[in-house]
Design an enzyme around this catalytic site. Structure first.
Site, PDB file in Angstrom:
ATOM      1  N   SER A 100       0.849  -1.190   0.000  1.00  0.00           N
ATOM      2  CA  SER A 100       0.000   0.000   0.000  1.00  0.00           C
ATOM      3  C   SER A 100       0.883   1.239   0.000  1.00  0.00           C
ATOM      4  O   SER A 100       2.036   1.199   0.451  1.00  0.00           O
ATOM      5  CB  SER A 100      -0.883   0.008   1.253  1.00  0.00           C
ATOM      6  OG  SER A 100      -1.483   1.265   1.471  1.00  0.00           O
TER       7      SER A 100
ATOM      8  N   TYR B 131       0.141   0.256  10.669  1.00  0.00           N
ATOM      9  CA  TYR B 131      -0.239  -0.192   9.330  1.00  0.00           C
ATOM     10  C   TYR B 131       0.905   0.038   8.350  1.00  0.00           C
ATOM     11  O   TYR B 131       1.244  -0.850   7.560  1.00  0.00           O
ATOM     12  CB  TYR B 131      -1.484   0.561   8.878  1.00  0.00           C
ATOM     13  CG  TYR B 131      -1.954   0.196   7.483  1.00  0.00           C
ATOM     14  CD1 TYR B 131      -2.484  -1.055   7.216  1.00  0.00           C
ATOM     15  CD2 TYR B 131      -1.874   1.122   6.443  1.00  0.00           C
ATOM     16  CE1 TYR B 131      -2.924  -1.393   5.944  1.00  0.00           C
ATOM     17  CE2 TYR B 131      -2.313   0.789   5.162  1.00  0.00           C
ATOM     18  CZ  TYR B 131      -2.832  -0.466   4.910  1.00  0.00           C
ATOM     19  OH  TYR B 131      -3.262  -0.797   3.638  1.00  0.00           O
TER      20      TYR B 131
END
Length: 313
Positions: free
Chosen positions: A159, A185
């Site tokens: 990501s 994350y």
């Protein structure tokens, strides 16, 4: 090293990327294949003739998805909870025969501070350690497929969130620093990219290559811990710096890395919008950070991951 460019781009769909590719006889695992871009990834691959296994936590949802996307190739469903190493081990033990492509797609985003029974931070445990154990456990199946067909592939769904943090080796599990969900994350997504780098280094001679990717901004269940207010603020802030897509477009880069002949023999790289990403620029939501492709960090992460999981044996 020449940058890899393809005829596809941000608006391309998974179906367009796989058009003309015959996957008959190919066996593919897609983790998180019952929701979001996992569904569209599996749909495109099954439609091209592959035998696709949806590795999912929710078997009922997996069965519904399998019935919906059944294509030219069979769609199977198997239980897999990446946060539970016993579940990962059971999936690996239950796999027989070759595996041509492993799509490490499942994940959790910006979760509140949560720890596994081992004390591991949930996002790192799920997004990286679960996929690491799965990938290394399925190595013999990947090697078998590569020996028979000339190649096997690992697709690591990362990501642009990786730009938020490198892997903080000194405190991966937030034991001494304050927990911050986006930083957690971010380092897990950096770990996804580093896995592709080191897997390629270790296994390229076996015919196994791995690449990482940014799918684009897509509203899916991945953002279940992100409020609509946060999401709208993110969209406004990144309006001119991030490509927003529907799920069919979001799955395109995963499918490209999984099966396109354009990627034969290519590994250890990071892609976005169906092309190899360029180095990121300051204050950008695009491109790849140098630390996410750093071979020394990739080797260190592999060793740390092996040591972390060794305590369970």
């Amino acid at each position: 090293m020449t940058r890899i460019l393809t005829p596809f781009g941000a608006a391309s769909t998974a179906a367009e990327v796989v058009a003309g590719v015959d996957l008959t006889g190919r066996r593919i695992v897609v983790t998180g294949g019952a929701s979001g871009i996992g569904v569209e990834t599996a749909r495109a691959l099954a439609g091209a003739g592959a035998e696709v296994t949806l590795a999912v936590r929710d078997l009922a949802a997996g069965e519904r998805t399998a019935a919906e996307i059944a294509g030219a190739g069979p769609v199977r469903v198997a239980h897999l909870d990446l946060a539970d190493q016993a579940s990962v081990a059971a999936f690996v033990a239950g796999w027989t025969g070759p595996l041509h492509v492993l799509v490490n797609n499942a994940g959790v985003m910006a979760a509140p501070e949560t720890r596994t029974p081992e004390g591991w931070e949930l996002q790192f445990a799920t997004n990286h350690l679960g996929h690491f154990a799965l990938t290394t456990g399925l190595y013999p199946a990947l090697r078998e497929a590569a020996a028979a067909t000339g190649g096997a592939r690992i697709v690591s769904v990362s990501s642009s969130g990786h730009l938020r943090s490198p892997v903080v080796f000194e405190d991966i599990h937030f034991e001494r620093r304050a927990y911050e969900p986006w930083s957690a994350y971010g380092q897990s997504k950096t770990a996804n990219a580093l896995l592709a780098v080191e897997a390629t280094r270790r296994w390229a001679d076996d015919g196994i290559t791995a690449n990482a990717l940014m799918p684009g901004g897509i509203r899916t269940r991945l953002q279940r811990h992100v409020s609509e207010e946060e999401l709208e603020a993110m969209r406004a802030r990144l309006a001119n710096r991030l490509t927003w897509k529907n799920p069919e477009q979001g799955a395109a880069t995963s499918v490209l890395l999984a099966v396109s002949p354009l990627l034969d023999g290519i590994g250890g790289r990071y892609f976005e919008d169906c092309n190899e990403a360029e180095p990121t620029e300051s204050n950008s939501a695009r491109g790849v950070a140098a630390y996410a492709l750093d071979p020394e960090a990739a080797e260190r992460l592999w060793q740390v991951s092996e040591e972390t999981l060794a305590v369970l044996r």
